[in-house]
Design a protein around this motif. Structure first.
Motif, PDB file in Angstrom:
ATOM      1  N   UNK A 697      14.694  -0.077  38.544  1.00 26.30           N
ATOM      2  CA  UNK A 697      15.549   0.672  37.631  1.00 26.30           C
ATOM      3  C   UNK A 697      16.300  -0.328  36.766  1.00 26.30           C
ATOM      4  N   UNK A 698      16.167  -0.258  35.426  1.00 25.25           N
ATOM      5  CA  UNK A 698      16.881  -1.222  34.599  1.00 25.25           C
ATOM      6  C   UNK A 698      18.397  -1.072  34.802  1.00 25.25           C
ATOM      7  N   UNK A 699      19.091  -2.191  34.833  1.00 24.65           N
ATOM      8  CA  UNK A 699      20.549  -2.147  34.973  1.00 24.65           C
ATOM      9  C   UNK A 699      21.026  -1.999  36.397  1.00 24.65           C
ATOM     10  N   UNK A 700      20.102  -1.776  37.324  1.00 23.82           N
ATOM     11  CA  UNK A 700      20.480  -1.626  38.742  1.00 23.82           C
ATOM     12  C   UNK A 700      20.055  -2.891  39.477  1.00 23.82           C
ATOM     13  N   UNK A 701      20.858  -3.957  39.311  1.00 28.93           N
ATOM     14  CA  UNK A 701      20.450  -5.267  39.797  1.00 28.93           C
ATOM     15  C   UNK A 701      21.538  -5.861  40.687  1.00 28.93           C
ATOM     16  N   UNK A 702      21.146  -6.341  41.878  1.00 27.84           N
ATOM     17  CA  UNK A 702      22.087  -7.040  42.759  1.00 27.84           C
ATOM     18  C   UNK A 702      21.450  -8.342  43.197  1.00 27.84           C
ATOM     19  N   UNK A 703      22.281  -9.248  43.742  1.00 23.07           N
ATOM     20  CA  UNK A 703      21.723 -10.467  44.317  1.00 23.07           C
ATOM     21  C   UNK A 703      22.065 -10.519  45.797  1.00 23.07           C
ATOM     22  N   UNK A 728      25.421  -7.832  37.050  1.00 22.14           N
ATOM     23  CA  UNK A 728      25.038  -7.779  38.474  1.00 22.14           C
ATOM     24  C   UNK A 728      25.937  -6.759  39.176  1.00 22.14           C
ATOM     25  N   UNK A 729      25.313  -5.815  39.879  1.00 21.67           N
ATOM     26  CA  UNK A 729      26.076  -4.718  40.498  1.00 21.67           C
ATOM     27  C   UNK A 729      26.765  -5.162  41.786  1.00 21.67           C
ATOM     28  N   UNK A 730      26.251  -6.189  42.418  1.00 18.21           N
ATOM     29  CA  UNK A 730      26.895  -6.627  43.650  1.00 18.21           C
ATOM     30  C   UNK A 730      26.200  -7.853  44.210  1.00 18.21           C
ATOM     31  N   UNK A 731      26.904  -8.558  45.095  1.00 21.00           N
ATOM     32  CA  UNK A 731      26.346  -9.766  45.709  1.00 21.00           C
ATOM     33  C   UNK A 731      26.504  -9.668  47.230  1.00 21.00           C
ATOM     34  N   UNK A 792      31.222  -7.075  42.783  1.00 20.23           N
ATOM     35  CA  UNK A 792      31.671  -6.731  44.136  1.00 20.23           C
ATOM     36  C   UNK A 792      30.801  -7.445  45.166  1.00 20.23           C
ATOM     37  N   UNK A 793      31.424  -7.793  46.282  1.00 15.67           N
ATOM     38  CA  UNK A 793      30.710  -8.643  47.241  1.00 15.67           C
ATOM     39  C   UNK A 793      30.806  -8.131  48.659  1.00 15.67           C
ATOM     40  N   UNK A 794      29.750  -8.402  49.419  1.00 18.89           N
ATOM     41  CA  UNK A 794      29.862  -8.376  50.869  1.00 18.89           C
ATOM     42  C   UNK A 794      29.584  -9.793  51.350  1.00 18.89           C
ATOM     43  N   UNK A 795      30.529 -10.339  52.133  1.00 18.57           N
ATOM     44  CA  UNK A 795      30.349 -11.670  52.696  1.00 18.57           C
ATOM     45  C   UNK A 795      30.260 -11.519  54.204  1.00 18.57           C
ATOM     46  N   UNK A 855      23.214  -0.479  49.048  1.00 17.96           N
ATOM     47  CA  UNK A 855      23.109   0.880  48.478  1.00 17.96           C
ATOM     48  C   UNK A 855      24.395   1.246  47.740  1.00 17.96           C
ATOM     49  N   UNK A 856      25.526   0.822  48.302  1.00 14.91           N
ATOM     50  CA  UNK A 856      26.788   1.163  47.645  1.00 14.91           C
ATOM     51  C   UNK A 856      26.934   0.421  46.316  1.00 14.91           C
ATOM     52  N   UNK A 857      26.383  -0.803  46.225  1.00  8.09           N
ATOM     53  CA  UNK A 857      26.433  -1.507  44.936  1.00  8.09           C
ATOM     54  C   UNK A 857      25.759  -0.671  43.844  1.00  8.09           C
ATOM     55  N   UNK A 858      24.719   0.065  44.287  1.00  7.12           N
ATOM     56  CA  UNK A 858      23.965   0.857  43.308  1.00  7.12           C
ATOM     57  C   UNK A 858      24.498   2.276  43.201  1.00  7.12           C
TER      58      UNK A 858
END
Ligand code: N01
Length: 864
Positions: A697-703, A728-731, A792-795, A855-858
């Motif tokens: 999905x364009x624009x729905x990108x996380x790392x 980037x929606x989330x890391x 936004x991040x999850x570490x 999933x929450x990033x998206x």
């Protein structure tokens, strides 16, 4: 001084022991030998404990007699000859009586007496013990040696007291025996006691009706003479045989299988099951593959094999199906051992009533009323089980420090340190208490270990002028956690078993015994002592001592993996050349379970900063297009490739329902800093530009990334922010490298022993970046001038990881900069354990949280 005569005058002892079964008898023997005045109080009128009370027809031990006997005295071992493979109750009772005679134990045992209450007097540092005869005994140490299955469960069936004919409880069987000849007999319950007694009762009774609520798995005892090979192994080297039992998992010297039931062909598995069925033995049967109690698929293979046996033995198909257990994994309730149990249901006068389909409404004066039928009986046998592990202990009113009773303290389930002691109750010991291997082991081996540990402890206290010992809250909470962690990596908690307290209405649902094995448990107990009674508070005229702490903090499956790796004695990676280290890590990766199935895996090539890079795409099985996660593999910038974290990428793909594109980058030392991050950023941009072509999905990108890969993921977010995207929606940063400072406390604490060592991390840095470059934010993102406006991040950090503190610092710095961040600290985990998909089940809960975060990033409705 001990009077030893059981008189009613208050009498003072060094130790009062409750129970004269095998535990109380051996404890008395050891304490006497160590010079402690001791009084044993026993409710029965002779020794034997379990084997005194359980005289129901057919009662036998389910551990072979050679193993189920004391090892502490070579002469006792040599002179006693067992007559059968599985000894009968009368023979085991004779053995107990022989031990009592041989060591002249009875003179210090007061029979026919119950202990009703015990109160700790803190000022005098003494226990006051009140008995059913109105005596008060005073002692410095108080020990419950009351057994694990000694208090019958209350009969919880309506009308049970209305029946006018004789009723019998298997655990309280009349000494004179019972003759059922010509009688119509009901047996309620189908646990071990029922399964052993039913075939014998059926031989006498005119009619036998068995009331079954939950079927049990049972295997044939194949009883007979003691197997010649076992006898030979024991006789040729008794000391070696016993030593092997002590360092075995179950207390029986059986060499466990190291093979998974999933790794062999159907034919081979079946052949192994047939052989184990013929040979018998619950430990051998369950252990014929190594994952029956951990893997649901393996477990179901074995369960279905036993169901097949039941169907082949029981002629009436409806009865056979009713006898087949289906509601819990095999082995999660104590496996039964029988002689002709299933065959008994082929007799014309024996009937099975399935209480799930025909529940009991009430017991009446003359029989049993079911919802759809009234049945008349001359006698009822209740084989309804025990209030296991805790019932006998809390049946005595035990009051510790500050007036707290044990019942109050254990209201939500028992809390012990090592199953030996409980905080707030100084000088109070339990033999085979909850939290110790106990009922999951050969009880005699566990009894001897506890008795030896306690006796040695009392001797040491005395020698050092200490008068009290008590566990700390910290040590106890740590042990309770460890027991639960262990239970949670098995299938055991899935059954409504007495191991879980689930058979007694209202009892807290807690896994009661220690499932880690006799061997590991013994090592832990010995280590506690070697570390100066770690987790115990000692007090006395000689002063106070407390080395507080938790004896086992690493997750049990991680601990087992570390034990196995230590046995392999592998060379440290940081002593290898990069080429050898790569070959080594590739060879190790080939041993991993593959991870879950995904919809599709596609390998491709993309342009990096200085040439082509490989990528591997993992597509979910669900219909697309999907959001896209660009993933960077771990390996200290030196090791790995696009496919090297394959199981973890599959797992992330399934859990996040996103397309995962694992991209390679140039490795050090051939391509040093900043080649890896430049490639990472180039790959990120390419994936963003080609998201639609890839099925995203364009624009729905996380790392996402792990370890050095998480370092690249974090830096890619900085570069995207500072150089015009992509958005980037989330890391997701799993145990990231965020800084080059190797002096943080986590580096000190976890310098060695947890796979990623300090020297290995230094080796990675040395290959990757010159010292002058390491403080560059592209190498150490924690040092960036600003962390504001990052995604936004999850570490995720792991407790036993040198990188823990820099991960925590990065999460805190992101939060301070206003970035929404969730920090998850994985308790008991090491740097490499969360990515070990399917190999280490304790990591699954964290990977589930990672999937939720992605999933929450998206924008999916899951909490971050
Ligand atoms: O007791 P159990 P046990 N209405 O609790 C049923 C050891 N042992 O005395 O499962 C109807 O196993 C209950 O049904 P459910 C061994 O460790 C060893 O037989 O709760 N039924 C179950 O079927 C063993 O595990 C040996 O649905 C009711 C039965 O009663 C442990 O002792 C020999 C009921 C109880 O089975 C306990 O065995 C004997 C109700 N209200 C025992 N309440 C050997 O060494 C309970 N049940 C071979």
């Amino acid at each position: 001084m001990a009077s030893g005569n059981g008189s009613s005058a208050p009498t003072e002892f060094d130790v009062v022991v409750v129970g004269a079964g095998f535990a109380g008898m051996y404890l008395l023997h050891r304490l006497r030998g160590a010079g402690f005045t001791t009084r044993v109080i026993e409710a029965a009128d002779d020794v034997g404990g379990t084997w005194y009370w359980n005289r129901y027809p057919g009662a036998r031990c389910d551990i072979q007699s050679v193993d189920y006997s004391f090892s502490f005295d070579p002469d006792l071992q040599a002179e006693w000859q067992w007559t059968e493979k599985y000894a009968t109750q009368p023979e085991i009772l004779r053995y107990a009586q022989h031990v009592a005679d041989r060591f002249d134990l009875r003179r210090d045992i007061q029979f026919g007496t119950r202990v009703e209450a015990a109160v700790w007097d803190a000022a005098a540092e003494r226990w006051h013990v009140r008995t059913s005869r109105g005596e008060e005994l005073v002692c410095r140490h108080y020990v419950m040696a009351t057994g694990c299955l000694s208090v019958p469960k209350e009969i919880d069936i309506d009308g049970a007291d209305r029946f006018q004919g004789p009723t019998y409880l298997t655990g309280r069987w009349p000494h004179e025996g019972v003759d059922f000849t010509g009688k119509r007999v009901a047996v309620i319950g189908t646990g071990s006691s029922a399964i052993q007694s039913i075939p014998i009762i059926a031989q006498q009774a005119a009619q036998l009706t068995v009331f079954q609520r939950t079927p049990n798995f049972s295997i044939p005892a194949n009883n007979g003479p003691i197997p010649a090979d076992k006898l030979e192994a024991f006789r040729s080297d008794p000391a070696g045989y016993r030593a092997a039992a002590r360092m075995s998992s179950s207390g029986v010297p059986v060499v466990p299988s190291e093979q998974s039931a999933l790794m062999v062909s159907d034919d081979e598995r079946l052949a192994r099951y047939e052989e184990a069925w013929e040979r018998g033995g619950i430990i051998e049967f369950l252990g014929c593959f190594n994952d029956h109690l951990a893997n649901p698929v393996a477990n179901e293979y074995l369960a279905e094999f036993v169901r097949g046996k039941i169907r082949s033995i029981v002629r009436d198909p409806e009865t056979a199906e009713a006898l087949c257990p289906r509601t819990y994994p095999i082995g999660t309730k104590r496996l039964c051992v029988d002689s002709n149990y299933y065959e008994t249901f082929n007799l014309p006068h024996v009937r099975l009533v399935d209480l799930r389909r025909h529940p009991i409404v009430t017991i009446t004066e003359t029989g049993v009323d079911l919802v759809d039928e009234s049945l008349e009986f001359d006698a009822i046998v209740f084989a309804t089980g025990f209030d296991a592990m805790t019932g006998a202990i809390v049946s005595v009113d035990i009051t510790g420090r500050d007036g707290i009773t044990l019942k109050q303290k254990w209201a939500d389930g028992p809390k012990t340190y090592l199953g030996l002691m409980t905080a707030g109750f100084p000088n109070f010991f339990m033999i085979t208490g909850p939290g110790s291997p106990s009922v999951l082991s050969n009880m005699i081996v566990s009894i001897e270990q506890h008795v030896d540990w306690i006796t040695d402890c009392l001797v040491r206290l005395r020698d050092r002028g200490m008068t009290t010992i008590e566990p700390t809250e910290t040590a106890e909470a740590g042990w309770v956690q460890h027991v639960n962690d262990f239970a949670d990596i098995t299938l055991m908690p899935q059954a409504n078993s007495w191991y879980m307290g689930a058979n007694v209405p209202g009892k807290p649902r807690v896994f009661l015994p220690y499932p880690g094995g006799v061997d590991r448990y013994r090592v832990a107990c010995d280590e506690v002592v070697a570390r100066g009674y770690l987790g115990f508070r000692l007090h006395g005229p000689a002063g106070d001592q407390c080395h507080d702490g938790v004896i086992r903090r690493v997750q049990p499956d991680v601990m087992i993996m570390l034990e196995l790796m230590a046995q392999l004695d592998l060379p440290p990676m940081d002593t290898m050349s990069p080429a050898d280290a790569r070959a080594f890590s590739t060879a190790m990766a080939a041993q991993r379970p593959p991870g879950p199935e995904v919809g599709e895996i596609v390998d491709g090539v993309l342009p990096g900063a200085a040439g082509d890079l490989a990528y591997r795409l993992y597509r979910p099985a669900t219909p697309g297009p999907h959001p896209v996660v660009v993933y960077f593999h771990g390996g200290g910038w030196v090791l790995g490739g696009a496919d090297s974290d394959d199981p973890f990428c599959r797992d992330l793909c399934v859990r996040s329902d996103a397309l995962v594109v694992s991209v390679d980058y140039r490795h050090a030392p051939e391509a040093r800093f900043p080649a890896a991050v430049d490639d990472g950023f180039a790959a990120l941009r390419w994936v963003a530009d080609h998201a639609e072509d890839l099925g995203g999905l364009p624009g729905q990108l996380a790392v996402a990334g792990w370890s050095a890969g998480a370092n690249i993921a974090a830096v890619a977010c900085h570069l995207a922010r500072d150089h015009g995207g992509p958005r980037i929606a989330g890391q997701l940063l799993v145990t990231p490298v965020t800084d080059c400072d190797l002096s943080r406390p986590s580096y000190e604490e976890n310098a060695d022993g947890y796979i990623l060592t300090r020297s290995l991390m230094a080796w990675f840095w040395d290959h990757y970046a010159d010292p002058a470059d390491r403080t560059d934010p592209k190498a150490s993102p924690l040092r960036a001038a600003s962390l504001a406006d990052l995604p936004p991040a999850m570490v995720v950090t792991c407790e036993f990881d040198p990188l823990r503190d820099e991960g925590v610092a990065y999460a805190q710095a992101l939060a301070a900069a206003g970035v929404p961040v969730r920090h998850v600290a994985a308790r008991g985990h090491i740097h490499t354990s969360l990515t070990a998909v399917d190999a280490l089940p304790s990591g699954a809960a964290y990977r589930e949280q990672m999937g939720e975060a992605l999933r929450s990033f998206f924008g999916a409705a899951v909490p971050v």
